[in-house]
Design a protein around this motif. Structure first.
Motif, PDB file in Angstrom:
ATOM      1  N   VAL A  16       0.840  -1.200   0.000  1.00 51.72           N
ATOM      2  CA  VAL A  16       0.000   0.000   0.000  1.00 51.72           C
ATOM      3  C   VAL A  16       0.871   1.245   0.000  1.00 51.72           C
ATOM      4  CG1 VAL A  16      -1.719   1.338   1.281  1.00 51.72           C
ATOM      5  CG2 VAL A  16      -1.928  -1.154   1.137  1.00 51.72           C
ATOM      6  N   ALA A  17       1.904   1.250   0.847  1.00 55.74           N
ATOM      7  CA  ALA A  17       2.811   2.405   0.935  1.00 55.74           C
ATOM      8  C   ALA A  17       3.497   2.656  -0.401  1.00 55.74           C
ATOM      9  CB  ALA A  17       3.841   2.177   2.039  1.00 55.74           C
ATOM     10  N   SER A  18       3.943   1.582  -1.063  1.00 55.12           N
ATOM     11  CA  SER A  18       4.620   1.718  -2.349  1.00 55.12           C
ATOM     12  C   SER A  18       3.683   2.274  -3.406  1.00 55.12           C
ATOM     13  CB  SER A  18       5.166   0.355  -2.784  1.00 55.12           C
ATOM     14  OG  SER A  18       5.759   0.439  -4.068  1.00 55.12           O
ATOM     15  N   ASP A  19       2.446   1.764  -3.445  1.00 62.22           N
ATOM     16  CA  ASP A  19       1.486   2.223  -4.445  1.00 62.22           C
ATOM     17  C   ASP A  19       1.084   3.676  -4.229  1.00 62.22           C
ATOM     18  OD1 ASP A  19      -0.536   1.215  -6.645  1.00 62.22           O
ATOM     19  OD2 ASP A  19      -1.709   2.410  -5.229  1.00 62.22           O
ATOM     20  N   ALA A  20       0.974   4.069  -2.970  1.00 64.14           N
ATOM     21  CA  ALA A  20       0.554   5.436  -2.652  1.00 64.14           C
ATOM     22  C   ALA A  20       1.709   6.428  -2.699  1.00 64.14           C
ATOM     23  CB  ALA A  20      -0.095   5.471  -1.270  1.00 64.14           C
ATOM     24  N   GLY A  21       2.945   5.901  -2.746  1.00 63.11           N
ATOM     25  CA  GLY A  21       4.107   6.779  -2.768  1.00 63.11           C
ATOM     26  C   GLY A  21       4.362   7.451  -1.445  1.00 63.11           C
ATOM     27  N   VAL A  22       4.046   6.740  -0.352  1.00 66.29           N
ATOM     28  CA  VAL A  22       4.260   7.296   0.987  1.00 66.29           C
ATOM     29  C   VAL A  22       5.016   6.257   1.813  1.00 66.29           C
ATOM     30  CG1 VAL A  22       2.184   8.707   0.870  1.00 66.29           C
ATOM     31  CG2 VAL A  22       2.058   6.417   1.868  1.00 66.29           C
ATOM     32  N   SER A  23       5.358   6.618   3.034  1.00 65.00           N
ATOM     33  CA  SER A  23       6.087   5.698   3.903  1.00 65.00           C
ATOM     34  C   SER A  23       5.131   4.709   4.568  1.00 65.00           C
ATOM     35  CB  SER A  23       6.834   6.477   4.982  1.00 65.00           C
ATOM     36  OG  SER A  23       5.913   7.099   5.871  1.00 65.00           O
ATOM     37  N   VAL A  24       5.696   3.599   5.051  1.00 63.32           N
ATOM     38  CA  VAL A  24       4.911   2.618   5.807  1.00 63.32           C
ATOM     39  C   VAL A  24       4.330   3.278   7.058  1.00 63.32           C
ATOM     40  CG1 VAL A  24       5.050   0.500   7.175  1.00 63.32           C
ATOM     41  CG2 VAL A  24       6.178   0.622   4.939  1.00 63.32           C
ATOM     42  N   ALA A  25       5.106   4.155   7.675  1.00 55.56           N
ATOM     43  CA  ALA A  25       4.645   4.854   8.879  1.00 55.56           C
ATOM     44  C   ALA A  25       3.409   5.695   8.591  1.00 55.56           C
ATOM     45  CB  ALA A  25       5.761   5.730   9.440  1.00 55.56           C
ATOM     46  N   ALA A  26       3.395   6.312   7.374  1.00 57.17           N
ATOM     47  CA  ALA A  26       2.249   7.139   7.003  1.00 57.17           C
ATOM     48  C   ALA A  26       0.997   6.280   6.846  1.00 57.17           C
ATOM     49  CB  ALA A  26       2.547   7.892   5.713  1.00 57.17           C
ATOM     50  N   VAL A  27       1.151   5.112   6.219  1.00 57.26           N
ATOM     51  CA  VAL A  27       0.017   4.208   6.065  1.00 57.26           C
ATOM     52  C   VAL A  27      -0.472   3.751   7.432  1.00 57.26           C
ATOM     53  CG1 VAL A  27      -0.767   2.001   5.130  1.00 57.26           C
ATOM     54  CG2 VAL A  27       0.796   3.434   3.800  1.00 57.26           C
ATOM     55  N   SER A  28       0.454   3.449   8.320  1.00 56.10           N
ATOM     56  CA  SER A  28       0.107   3.010   9.668  1.00 56.10           C
ATOM     57  C   SER A  28      -0.704   4.082  10.401  1.00 56.10           C
ATOM     58  CB  SER A  28       1.367   2.687  10.454  1.00 56.10           C
ATOM     59  OG  SER A  28       1.063   2.305  11.774  1.00 56.10           O
ATOM     60  N   LYS A  29      -0.328   5.351  10.212  1.00 55.64           N
ATOM     61  CA  LYS A  29      -1.058   6.441  10.867  1.00 55.64           C
ATOM     62  C   LYS A  29      -2.495   6.520  10.361  1.00 55.64           C
ATOM     63  CE  LYS A  29       2.793   9.534  12.034  1.00 55.64           C
ATOM     64  NZ  LYS A  29       3.397  10.871  11.804  1.00 55.64           N
TER      65      LYS A  29
END
Length: 339
Positions: A16-29
């Motif tokens: 998900v993080a890779s597809d959205a172009g954000v960090s894993v931490a951001a997805v977790s938030k």
């Protein structure tokens, strides 16, 4: 949007993080609904989750402290009023991560407690009880395990859980005032057979008060009945037959009032000329032409919405009890409106 085929491997938070172009931490938030997450980030991450078909494992989330599931215990599935409550809950939770899981108590205290304990075991974040007949002791016990809200349970002094109610005593009073104003004299109440339901006690109190204020105290008649349709039919026939039969019936819920209409029609009685009928809940079936049932509106969707709001607030840390009360209103239709 078409979802990616994920049959070969489960989509992870890293995908998900890779597809959205954000960090894993951001997805977790975003998954944790953390404070300070921008709407732009939230929208981007959720779009990727939808695209990839990502679903967080409830068990894993439970290990981290939250499953984002709410347990809702209903006494019955047949009563359409409970559907109104569920619509309100879903509307309140639409823009959150919380989802509802339902259980049935069948208005049985022991079964209700069993269902609640199962929900606690499954690490649901909060519990909403609808029409509970549990004692204060049992409700406090449930609230000690999980954040809890009770819909349809009057206990304004409760400290450990919230309540969401209609002003049921006022609702019973409104029903009797309406029928008395229409000229009915022998107004009976068909009530639910229960010794512990606070909402039924309040409605009966309102009925008695209305009869006394209308000068009809000598005609007070409360007929308790189970929710089994055969029992409802027999009770209604007894109320509508004989020299001193009821000329109006106030029913504790629309679900029962609709059956009363059926029995009265079968007996050849004219509605509202021979018998007036008022229900409670103002569900969608009241408006059907063949029913045209007068009813007390207790804003079912609003009750559900407020209960969902309160339980989420408790999950997030609020400890002070809130007791939300909705004022009732009478919606008059043909079933009780004499020309």
């Amino acid at each position: 949007m078409a979802k990616q085929d994920t049959s070969s491997a489960r989509v992870t938070i890293k995908d998900v993080a890779s597809d959205a172009g954000v960090s894993v931490a951001a997805v977790s938030k975003v998954l944790r609904d953390a404070y300070g997450v921008s709407e732009n980030l939230r929208t981007k991450v959720r779009a990727s989750m939808e695209k990839l078909g990502y679903r967080p494992l409830a068990a894993a989330r439970g290990m981290r402290g939250q499953t984002y599931t709410l347990g809702v215990v209903l006494p019955d599935l047949r009563n359409p009023f409970f559907a109104d409550i569920m619509v309100g809950m879903n509307n309140a939770l639409e823009r959150t991560q919380y989802r509802v899981m339902m259980g049935l108590s069948q208005s049985d205290e022991a079964l209700e407690m069993t269902v609640v304990e199962s929900m606690v075991d499954r690490q649901m974040d909060g519990i909403i009880l609808v029409g509970s007949t549990e004692s204060r002791t049992n409700l406090d016990y449930i609230a000690s395990k999980k954040p809890m809200v009770a819909i349809g349970h009057h206990d304004p002094d409760a400290k450990h859980f919230d309540t969401v109610n209609n002003f049921d005593q006022q609702g019973g009073l409104l029903a009797v005032k309406h029928l008395a104003a229409a000229g009915y004299k022998r107004i009976a109440m068909l009530s639910m057979m229960t010794g512990t339901s606070t909402i039924i006690s309040e409605r009966e109190m309102g009925y008695r008060r209305g009869m006394m204020e209308a000068g009809l105290g000598k005609n007070i008649s409360i007929v308790p009945c189970s929710q089994v349709m055969r029992d409802v039919q027999l009770a209604t026939r007894r109320m509508l037959l004989g020299p001193n039969r009821a000329d109006a019936i106030f029913c504790w819920t629309d679900f029962i009032a609709l059956e009363v209409i059926s029995v009265a029609t079968e007996l050849g009685l004219r509605i509202p000329e021979d018998v007036g009928i008022v229900g409670y809940d103002n569900t969608m079936y009241c408006d059907f032409a063949q029913n045209s049932l007068s009813s007390i509106d207790q804003s079912g969707e609003l009750l559900g919405l407020q209960a969902a709001r309160l339980v989420v607030e408790r999950i997030k840390g609020r400890v002070e009890a809130e007791h939300f009360v909705v004022p009732p209103r009478l919606v008059a239709r043909r079933s009780s409106t004499r020309q």
